[in-house]
Design a protein around this motif. Structure first.
Motif, mmCIF file in Angstrom:
data_model
loop_
_atom_site.group_PDB
_atom_site.id
_atom_site.type_symbol
_atom_site.label_atom_id
_atom_site.label_comp_id
_atom_site.label_asym_id
_atom_site.label_seq_id
_atom_site.Cartn_x
_atom_site.Cartn_y
_atom_site.Cartn_z
ATOM 1 N N TYR A 165 35.975 58.265 19.928
ATOM 2 C CA TYR A 165 36.083 59.105 21.131
ATOM 3 C C TYR A 165 35.500 58.430 22.368
ATOM 4 O O TYR A 165 35.499 59.037 23.445
ATOM 5 N N VAL A 201 38.344 58.043 24.805
ATOM 6 C CA VAL A 201 38.764 59.339 25.346
ATOM 7 C C VAL A 201 37.815 59.762 26.460
ATOM 8 O O VAL A 201 38.240 60.256 27.516
ATOM 9 N N ALA A 202 36.524 59.559 26.249
ATOM 10 C CA ALA A 202 35.538 59.920 27.276
ATOM 11 C C ALA A 202 35.712 59.054 28.528
ATOM 12 O O ALA A 202 35.623 59.560 29.663
ATOM 13 N N ASP A 256 38.511 57.685 29.598
ATOM 14 C CA ASP A 256 39.710 58.157 30.298
ATOM 15 C C ASP A 256 39.418 59.409 31.097
ATOM 16 O O ASP A 256 40.095 59.685 32.100
ATOM 17 N N ASN A 257 38.425 60.185 30.693
ATOM 18 C CA ASN A 257 38.066 61.431 31.375
ATOM 19 C C ASN A 257 36.960 61.206 32.410
ATOM 20 O O ASN A 257 36.418 62.158 32.964
ATOM 21 N N GLN A 305 33.998 59.879 31.805
ATOM 22 C CA GLN A 305 32.693 60.162 31.215
ATOM 23 C C GLN A 305 32.248 58.973 30.364
ATOM 24 O O GLN A 305 33.015 58.041 30.119
ATOM 25 N N GLU A 307 34.259 66.742 21.245
ATOM 26 C CA GLU A 307 35.416 67.260 21.983
ATOM 27 C C GLU A 307 35.012 68.384 22.922
ATOM 28 O O GLU A 307 35.514 68.479 24.051
ATOM 29 N N ILE A 317 33.396 66.728 25.927
ATOM 30 C CA ILE A 317 34.394 66.056 26.769
ATOM 31 C C ILE A 317 35.229 67.069 27.538
ATOM 32 O O ILE A 317 35.521 66.903 28.735
ATOM 33 N N THR A 318 35.608 68.170 26.869
ATOM 34 C CA THR A 318 36.504 69.165 27.473
ATOM 35 C C THR A 318 35.809 69.967 28.569
ATOM 36 O O THR A 318 36.399 70.240 29.624
ATOM 37 N N PRO A 339 33.698 64.979 35.178
ATOM 38 C CA PRO A 339 33.570 63.513 35.210
ATOM 39 C C PRO A 339 32.144 63.102 35.584
ATOM 40 O O PRO A 339 31.380 63.860 36.172
ATOM 41 N N THR A 352 40.637 77.151 29.956
ATOM 42 C CA THR A 352 40.910 75.884 29.284
ATOM 43 C C THR A 352 41.510 76.142 27.927
ATOM 44 O O THR A 352 41.295 77.202 27.329
#
Length: 461
Positions: free
Chosen positions: A322, A325-326, A328-329, A331, A361, A364-365, A369, A416
């Motif tokens: 992950y 993924v972080a 890309d967000n 973070q 998750e 992250i969600t 940022p 969300t």
């Protein structure tokens, strides 16, 4: 009142108390009989010794034929000073003539023997223990009545009888008292369970606080009732949450289908509507699948698959997967603290991976940022502490316990995607593995702290 007494007589505590009381009484009676027989034997032996000693003392007054008159006089003195009903003395010559004594002449064999008082003309019906022998050619008989011995035996026997009576009364009364006391506590358990059966889940069994067996069992039953009450409340809450949270997606699904039907009648392509309906149906199905999985985990079915697993390895894998993924967000995600040695626990690797995935998750969600997300693992005394922390907005203190409820979502999270089951699943997995989970304020941000018991030797082998 009669019904209550009959119920007490049929109760197990009363029957046990009665059985132990009878056993105690029987043991006491056996001890009484043995003691009485030993006392009786000792008294008989003491009487024999007394008769022998008296005979020896009287016989010792005879030294020679020249002093036979003195011997006769000594026997006569003993006879005159003693009542024949208590002690007898008799000296008879070779011709069978009485030389001295306090009883009539009678025949007796040498040594110790017992005769009846009436047979020698003595008043009363007591027996007499005698010692007979020849002294200087004359026949000497000395004896003592059994009256004193019989009196002592009678006193001892009556003492045992009275003591037995007191023991019987105390055993029965005490047994009834303790049986009634135990039955009262059992009745309290029965009333509490009847109230629970009638729907009063708040009812609990009263405890005495003395820590005895009934208190231990009652405490365990209260704990079971606490879990039952929590389970029923959870089911009620889940039912209400399902009805509330699924009402909107079901309405959306119905509206989408109705729109598709209307557009179909006008000859318009309904493919987009059908795709929307399928997506809504998939979300509803995913919610029910998550609920089913949580129920299966809480039932403990997955414990059969427990094996030794390394928590550090699982957390490292989740952080690696992950991390992109972080990024890309906007973070950052890092496994900040990791012990040098393996952190072995007994558990299900797939479920533990799901636990840390859900927590990462969530962070992250729901975090903006520039948020920093960190995973940490520390070894303690017989346990490992795993932490998933961020410096995002966090969770209000008043709602930190509520977020573990099924389908519960914070107001700011309702816009969300999600079903509100992520943290419920985390809690179920942590409980299955015997881990304590708490939510802490990071000022700013949220820290999810889990303390896992370390694998004990022999586990998972």
């Amino acid at each position: 009142m009669l019904k209550k007494r009959l119920r007490l007589l049929r109760s197990t505590p009363f029957r046990l108390a009665l059985a132990f009381g009878l056993l105690f009484i029987l043991a006491f009676l056996v001890a009484d009989i043995i003691t009485y027989q030993l006392l009786k034997r000792d008294l008989a032996q003491a009487l024999d010794d007394s008769v022998r000693d008296t005979y020896s003392i009287v016989a010792a007054t005879y030294s020679s034929e020249e002093e036979e008159e003195d011997f006769v006089a000594a026997v006569a003195t003993y006879a005159r000073l003693n009542n024949p009903e208590d002690s007898i003395f008799l000296l008879v010559n070779e011709k069978g003539e009485r030389l001295a004594g306090n009883v009539s002449v009678f025949m007796a064999k040498d040594g110790l023997s017992t005769i009846e008082a009436g047979d020698i003309g003595v008043k009363g019906d007591d027996r007499i223990r005698i010692q007979a022998g020849t002294v200087g050619g004359n026949r000497l008989i000395v004896g003592e009545s059994y009256s004193d011995t019989n009196d002592l035996e009678r006193i001892a026997l009556m003492s045992f009888v009275w003591a037995s009576g007191v023991i019987v009364i105390l055993a029965c009364g005490g047994g009834a008292f303790f049986a009634a006391r135990a039955q009262r506590r059992l009745d309290g358990i029965e009333r509490a369970m009847s109230d629970v059966s009638a729907g009063n889940l708040a009812r609990r069994i009263p405890l005495e606080g003395n820590g005895d067996d009934i208190d231990v069992v009652a405490g365990q039953m209260n704990e079971a009732l606490d879990r039952l009450s929590a389970l029923v409340e959870g089911m009620r809450q889940v039912s209400a949450d399902i009805a509330h949270d699924l009402k909107t997606p079901l309405n959306r699904l119905r509206m989408t289908i109705e729109q598709a039907m209307q557009q179909s009648g006008r000859g318009v392509d309904v493919q987009p509507f059908l795709l929307d309906a399928r997506e809504e149906s998939d979300r509803i199905s995913a919610t029910f699948e998550a609920l089913l999985r949580i129920s299966q985990i809480e039932a403990g079915a997955r414990k059969a698959r427990f094996l030794p697993v390394d928590l550090a390895d699982i957390m490292s894998s989740v952080a690696e997967i992950y991390g992109g993924v972080a990024e890309d967000n906007g973070q950052s995600l890092a496994f900040a603290t990791r012990p040098a040695s393996p952190c072995m626990v007994n558990g299900d690797r797939e479920l533990l991976t799901q636990l840390f995935v859900n927590l990462v998750e969530n962070a992250i969600t729901h975090c903006p940022p520039m948020t920093s997300i960190t995973l940490a693992l520390e070894a303690g005394d017989g346990s490992f502490t795993a932490t998933v922390a961020d410096d995002g907005p966090g969770i209000p203190e008043a709602e930190r316990e509520l977020v573990f409820r099924r389908l519960y979502r914070l107001d700011k999270s309702r816009t969300t995607p999600g079903s509100g089951l992520g943290l419920s699943l985390v809690k179920a997995i942590a409980d299955l593995h015997g881990a304590q989970i708490t939510l802490g304020d990071r000022h700013p941000g949220l820290g999810v702290i889990m303390r896992f018991p370390a694998q004990q030797q022999g586990q998972g082998t």
